[in-house]
Design a protein around this motif. Sequence first.
Motif, PDB file in Angstrom:
ATOM      1  N   GLN A   1      63.428  64.698 102.940  1.00  8.60           N
ATOM      2  CA  GLN A   1      62.187  63.999 102.591  1.00  8.60           C
ATOM      3  C   GLN A   1      61.335  64.841 101.640  1.00  8.60           C
ATOM      4  O   GLN A   1      60.651  64.298 100.768  1.00  8.60           O
ATOM      5  CB  GLN A   1      61.407  63.650 103.868  1.00  8.60           C
TER       6      GLN A   1
ATOM      7  N   LYS B   1      57.420  67.349 113.616  1.00 11.83           N
ATOM      8  CA  LYS B   1      57.443  65.884 113.666  1.00 11.83           C
ATOM      9  C   LYS B   1      56.054  65.309 113.426  1.00 11.83           C
ATOM     10  O   LYS B   1      55.895  64.292 112.747  1.00 11.83           O
ATOM     11  CB  LYS B   1      57.970  65.405 115.018  1.00 11.83           C
ATOM     12  N   GLY B   2      55.043  65.999 114.017  1.00  8.77           N
ATOM     13  CA  GLY B   2      53.677  65.531 113.837  1.00  8.77           C
ATOM     14  C   GLY B   2      53.236  65.587 112.390  1.00  8.77           C
ATOM     15  O   GLY B   2      52.640  64.637 111.860  1.00  8.77           O
ATOM     16  N   TYR B   3      53.542  66.701 111.718  1.00 10.15           N
ATOM     17  CA  TYR B   3      53.203  66.822 110.293  1.00 10.15           C
ATOM     18  C   TYR B   3      53.962  65.788 109.474  1.00 10.15           C
ATOM     19  O   TYR B   3      53.419  65.184 108.539  1.00 10.15           O
ATOM     20  CB  TYR B   3      53.535  68.227 109.794  1.00 10.15           C
ATOM     21  N   LEU B   4      55.233  65.584 109.824  1.00  6.68           N
ATOM     22  CA  LEU B   4      56.055  64.624 109.090  1.00  6.68           C
ATOM     23  C   LEU B   4      55.478  63.214 109.213  1.00  6.68           C
ATOM     24  O   LEU B   4      55.425  62.463 108.235  1.00  6.68           O
ATOM     25  CB  LEU B   4      57.483  64.658 109.627  1.00  6.68           C
ATOM     26  N   ALA B   5      55.023  62.871 110.411  1.00  2.00           N
ATOM     27  CA  ALA B   5      54.460  61.535 110.634  1.00  2.00           C
ATOM     28  C   ALA B   5      53.185  61.310 109.812  1.00  2.00           C
ATOM     29  O   ALA B   5      52.871  60.174 109.439  1.00  2.00           O
ATOM     30  CB  ALA B   5      54.159  61.340 112.120  1.00  2.00           C
ATOM     31  N   ARG B   6      52.486  62.408 109.518  1.00  2.00           N
ATOM     32  CA  ARG B   6      51.256  62.289 108.730  1.00  2.00           C
ATOM     33  C   ARG B   6      51.514  62.453 107.234  1.00  2.00           C
ATOM     34  O   ARG B   6      50.580  62.482 106.440  1.00  2.00           O
ATOM     35  CB  ARG B   6      50.235  63.342 109.188  1.00  2.00           C
TER      36      ARG B   6
ATOM     37  N   ASN C   1      66.716  67.505 112.573  1.00  2.00           N
ATOM     38  CA  ASN C   1      65.305  67.396 112.193  1.00  2.00           C
ATOM     39  C   ASN C   1      65.034  68.180 110.912  1.00  2.00           C
ATOM     40  O   ASN C   1      64.328  67.710 110.012  1.00  2.00           O
ATOM     41  CB  ASN C   1      64.421  67.920 113.322  1.00  2.00           C
TER      42      ASN C   1
ATOM     43  N   ARG D   1      66.381  60.422 117.683  1.00  2.00           N
ATOM     44  CA  ARG D   1      65.751  59.740 118.821  1.00  2.00           C
ATOM     45  C   ARG D   1      66.668  59.738 120.035  1.00  2.00           C
ATOM     46  O   ARG D   1      66.224  59.952 121.156  1.00  2.00           O
ATOM     47  CB  ARG D   1      65.378  58.303 118.431  1.00  2.00           C
TER      48      ARG D   1
ATOM     49  N   ASP E   1      67.350  59.600 111.724  1.00  2.00           N
ATOM     50  CA  ASP E   1      66.264  59.217 112.627  1.00  2.00           C
ATOM     51  C   ASP E   1      66.785  58.688 113.961  1.00  2.00           C
ATOM     52  O   ASP E   1      66.306  59.065 115.022  1.00  2.00           O
ATOM     53  CB  ASP E   1      65.374  58.153 111.983  1.00  2.00           C
TER      54      ASP E   1
ATOM     55  N   GLU F   1      62.001  58.326 102.581  1.00  3.47           N
ATOM     56  CA  GLU F   1      62.584  57.558 103.675  1.00  3.47           C
ATOM     57  C   GLU F   1      63.815  58.293 104.170  1.00  3.47           C
ATOM     58  O   GLU F   1      64.340  59.197 103.516  1.00  3.47           O
ATOM     59  CB  GLU F   1      62.968  56.151 103.199  1.00  3.47           C
TER      60      GLU F   1
ATOM     61  N   GLU G   1      58.162  69.792 117.760  1.00  7.90           N
ATOM     62  CA  GLU G   1      57.167  68.741 117.966  1.00  7.90           C
ATOM     63  C   GLU G   1      56.104  68.777 116.865  1.00  7.90           C
ATOM     64  O   GLU G   1      55.674  67.725 116.360  1.00  7.90           O
ATOM     65  CB  GLU G   1      56.503  68.904 119.342  1.00  7.90           C
TER      66      GLU G   1
END
Length: 314
Positions: free
Chosen positions: A277, A231-236, A270, A304, A300, A288, A228
Amino acid sequence: VEVCYGPKSVRVLAPRVNLANVYTRQKKYAEAQETLYTLLEIYKETYGEDHTKTVNIMQQLAWNMEKQGNLADAGEMLQNALVLAVGARGNQDQVSIDIMIALANVLNQQGQYIGAQRIHHQLYEAYQAKFGENNYLAISSLIDEGDMLIYQTKYTEAEAIFKESTRRCEIVFGAEDERTIYSLVSQCYAAYGLGRIQDIESHICRLLKDLDEGSRFWSKRAAWLFFEMSKGYLARGAIKEAEPLAVKAAEISLKLLGRGDNETILLGLNLDRVRRQLWQQQKGLPVEDTVSLTRDETTDSMIRRLELSLMKSL
């Protein structure tokens, strides 16, 4: 024996108990249950419903029901046994404690986390009163109560409990003990659930270091926490920070669950996404997800789909 002395004679009890045990060893649970019900009625008439022997038969009956998948009936039987045991001997008696442990397990299996939490709290209070707050059984019950809160996503209450259990674990077991690390992971998991990432970054650095140095501690919760956070770091866009978390999440899952498990596949995907990336970023390319796993599915979309499936089982 029954012919000589009658079906309700005390002399019949031992042979009936032996018969029930034989049925149980043979996994003939229906036959064992019928025998135990007969015994229960005799024990109630002979010794009283709150006698230790009577309550023990109720617990054995509940175990038999659990083996047959009758969790609701098992839970009801244990609830009744617990009321009788606590009323007669108090909550610190070993018979009462054994029933609480069995009841918490049954409630947990049913997904009744509120009820299971309540029983774990009763266990914690009993152990603490009997042995002191730093007794390992009291600490374990505190951790179990925290687990039930996490399952309910009550992260504020869970974090408070795991802070306390981590403190006690460090005193009793030491900072490097697996129980201390599990408690700390759970504390971080609850804090992350509250969105307080900065508060736990120092703890996460320590956990990653401990695991890199060969700790024997592996837990599904640790893997999920690292996943988790990655994913958070990746989103930022913090891909470099996401990589060590993704690596450790995949590594833990591989060791714990094996290569073919869906969670291992998810965390491996993941990690693949993070590394690709990161490579794109280092090469100055647009970041991307371009990895095609099948003709129509990218990393991706696969992540999901797997994540939604796994979350239903957590």
